[in-house]
Scaffold this motif. Structure first.
Motif, PDB file in Angstrom:
ATOM      1  N   ASP A 345       0.844  -1.274  -0.003  1.00 55.84           N
ATOM      2  CA  ASP A 345      -0.153  -0.036   0.048  1.00 55.84           C
ATOM      3  C   ASP A 345       0.797   1.295   0.094  1.00 55.84           C
ATOM      4  OD1 ASP A 345       0.982  -0.142   2.467  1.00 55.84           O
ATOM      5  OD2 ASP A 345      -0.987   0.331   3.723  1.00 55.84           O
ATOM      6  N   ALA A 346       1.953   1.398  -0.713  1.00 46.78           N
ATOM      7  CA  ALA A 346       3.037   2.179  -0.711  1.00 46.78           C
ATOM      8  C   ALA A 346       2.124   3.629  -1.239  1.00 46.78           C
ATOM      9  CB  ALA A 346       4.296   1.941  -1.565  1.00 46.78           C
ATOM     10  N   GLU A 347       1.620   3.436  -2.216  1.00 47.38           N
ATOM     11  CA  GLU A 347       0.785   4.652  -3.015  1.00 47.38           C
ATOM     12  C   GLU A 347      -0.033   5.437  -2.192  1.00 47.38           C
ATOM     13  OE1 GLU A 347       0.801   4.741  -7.663  1.00 47.38           O
ATOM     14  OE2 GLU A 347       0.124   2.870  -7.201  1.00 47.38           O
ATOM     15  N   ILE A 348      -0.038   6.980  -2.029  1.00 44.09           N
ATOM     16  CA  ILE A 348      -0.937   7.730  -1.384  1.00 44.09           C
ATOM     17  C   ILE A 348      -2.084   8.150  -2.234  1.00 44.09           C
ATOM     18  CG2 ILE A 348      -1.310   9.629   0.076  1.00 44.09           C
ATOM     19  CD1 ILE A 348       1.451   9.155   0.739  1.00 44.09           C
ATOM     20  N   PRO A 349      -3.320   7.738  -2.086  1.00 44.17           N
ATOM     21  CA  PRO A 349      -4.310   8.473  -2.888  1.00 44.17           C
ATOM     22  C   PRO A 349      -4.543   9.879  -2.609  1.00 44.17           C
ATOM     23  CG  PRO A 349      -5.327   6.885  -1.261  1.00 44.17           C
ATOM     24  CD  PRO A 349      -3.798   6.907  -1.191  1.00 44.17           C
ATOM     25  N   PHE A 350      -4.465  10.596  -3.616  1.00 48.27           N
ATOM     26  CA  PHE A 350      -5.038  12.118  -3.434  1.00 48.27           C
ATOM     27  C   PHE A 350      -5.819  12.515  -4.340  1.00 48.27           C
ATOM     28  CE2 PHE A 350      -2.477  12.372  -7.333  1.00 48.27           C
ATOM     29  CZ  PHE A 350      -2.698  13.576  -7.833  1.00 48.27           C
ATOM     30  N   ARG A 351      -6.545  13.549  -3.989  1.00 52.17           N
ATOM     31  CA  ARG A 351      -7.651  14.231  -5.066  1.00 52.17           C
ATOM     32  C   ARG A 351      -7.368  15.573  -5.061  1.00 52.17           C
ATOM     33  NH1 ARG A 351     -11.906  16.776  -2.603  1.00 52.17           N
ATOM     34  NH2 ARG A 351     -12.544  16.030  -0.696  1.00 52.17           N
ATOM     35  N   PRO A 352      -7.689  16.246  -6.200  1.00 54.21           N
ATOM     36  CA  PRO A 352      -7.739  17.723  -6.500  1.00 54.21           C
ATOM     37  C   PRO A 352      -8.832  18.369  -5.690  1.00 54.21           C
ATOM     38  CG  PRO A 352      -8.290  16.776  -8.406  1.00 54.21           C
ATOM     39  CD  PRO A 352      -7.830  15.762  -7.719  1.00 54.21           C
ATOM     40  N   ASP A 353      -8.921  19.255  -5.028  1.00 49.83           N
ATOM     41  CA  ASP A 353      -9.852  19.697  -4.043  1.00 49.83           C
ATOM     42  C   ASP A 353     -10.237  21.082  -4.330  1.00 49.83           C
ATOM     43  OD1 ASP A 353     -11.535  19.311  -2.045  1.00 49.83           O
ATOM     44  OD2 ASP A 353     -10.330  19.572  -0.329  1.00 49.83           O
TER      45      ASP A 353
END
Length: 393
Positions: A345-353
């Motif tokens: 689970d190394a990748e961090i989910p992100f979203r433009p906010d």
């Protein structure tokens, strides 16, 4: 990093197939139709997951935002065992359907708060804005909250008084509607009397009380999250200051450290929201990210420009007061560290906010702060930053 996009499900005017065209692959969503405190059934979760996966673009449900915490838990009010039990059951049901990152917040009554949803931009388009003057006018002159004057400087109070004298009924309705808009997916919208009544229930509840209630919540639900491989991640206060006389307890590094240390587990984590933390002039957002990097399970990337009186406005993603390039570098460095450990689970989910409303966004009726083109611009800019930093090594 996992490019993600917030989708409000059937409530959203942006379709899941349109999101597939953005290039994002992770969907951030919730079962907004389920009342707070009730169990999310495995069947309902599976239905929403299937809807996401059936859309073109290879989408998957990456993050739940949010499994809302009932206000009775935040207040520590009455018998709570059933509410804790429902939350634990929901965690287990989400994990059974492969959804293992849960964002939540512990802000009393309201989520994010803005006083204007359509502040004009110099080049066209609109932005979300928090005006200290309008908030003071609301608290002092519309809500009539006892003690509100003590929360604002004299200069702000004087301007608030002028605003109240000149405001039309339409101005007052617009201000109330803007403040209530920070509850997407939650069906209650309070009028002045209803808000006064609910605030009365919070009288005498202190920052220490709410902090203790969050620690109890963590002690009740983190073991279940650990058991099912779920990562909980608290969202910072937005804005990161007391409002309406209500305590805020996730506004700075000191408070974050206390809460993450209360139950010292990877399952007790942080949603790194650069806009929420960035609205506090005392917060160095890249430094906060660096300090708590190993507990960041999700990121909201946006920017704000602050003003001396406490006001702020949503900026373009690479503008504003937070060094977004430095912040993304921290997150990429953390991902590299996790990969070196062999973590799946190394990748961090992100979203433009909280994008600006631009071009055909205007008048489209999307959730405030969540237009298509404004967020797509933000995603493209962030994608470029990530590519550039990754190429540089």
């Amino acid at each position: 990093m996992i490019e993600s996009w917030r989708w409000f499900g059937p409530l959203d005017r942006i379709s899941i197939s349109e999101i597939g065209q953005t290039g994002a692959r992770g969907i951030v969503t919730s079962l907004h139709e389920v009342p707070y405190g009730e169990v999310w059934t495995r069947e309902a979760i599976a239905t929403r997951r299937a809807e996401i996966e059936a859309a073109p673009g290879g989408l998957h449900w990456a993050v739940v935002e949010s499994v809302q915490v009932h206000d009775a838990i935040k207040k520590g009010d009455g018998p709570l065992d059933a509410l804790y039990g429902a939350y634990r059951e929901t965690i287990a049901n989400l994990a059974a359907e492969g959804v293992r990152v849960i964002c939540y917040n512990f802000m009393p009554i309201l989520d994010w708060t803005r006083t204007r949803l359509d502040a004009a931009l110099p080049t066209g388009g609109t932005a979300l804005r928090f005006s200290a003057v309008e908030m003071a006018a609301f608290e002092v002159h519309m809500l009539g909250r006892d003690g509100a004057e003590a929360d604002y400087p004299d200069a702000v109070l004087a301007q608030a008084s002028d605003w109240a004298k000149q405001a039309t009924e339409a101005d007052r309705e617009r201000l109330l509607s803007s403040i209530m808009a920070g509850l997407p997916g939650y069906y209650n919208r309070f009028d002045i009397k209803q808000l006064q009544d609910i605030l009365e229930e919070w009288k005498g509840i202190t920052e220490a009380d709410v902090t203790a209630n969050l620690k109890r919540f963590l002690s009740e639900v983190v073991p279940t999250a650990e058991e099912h491989g779920v990562r909980l991640c608290v969202h910072p206060d937005d804005p990161p200051r007391p409002l309406l006389g209500l305590p805020r307890i996730v506004s700075n590094a000191t408070q974050i450290a206390e809460l993450l240390g209360a139950v010292d587990s990877p399952a007790n984590g942080l949603t790194l929201c650069s806009g929420s933390l960035g609205a506090n002039p005392d917060n160095d957002v890249p430094a906060i990210a660096r300090r708590f990097a190993d507990r960041i399970h999700f990121a909201h990337l946006r920017n704000v420009t602050k003003e001396p009186d406490g006001s702020f406005q949503e900026s373009a993603h690479l503008e504003g007061d937070t060094d977004m390039v430095a912040l993304v570098k921290v997150l990429l460095d953390e991902e590299a560290r996790r990969r070196a450990e062999g973590r799946a689970d190394a990748e961090i989910p992100f979203r433009p906010d909280h994008g600006h409303e631009l071009l055909s966004d205007i008048g489209a009726g999307t959730h405030p702060g969540y237009p298509m083109i404004g967020r797509l611009r933000g995603l493209a800019e962030l994608r470029g930053v990530i590519a550039g930093l990754s190429h540089a090594g």
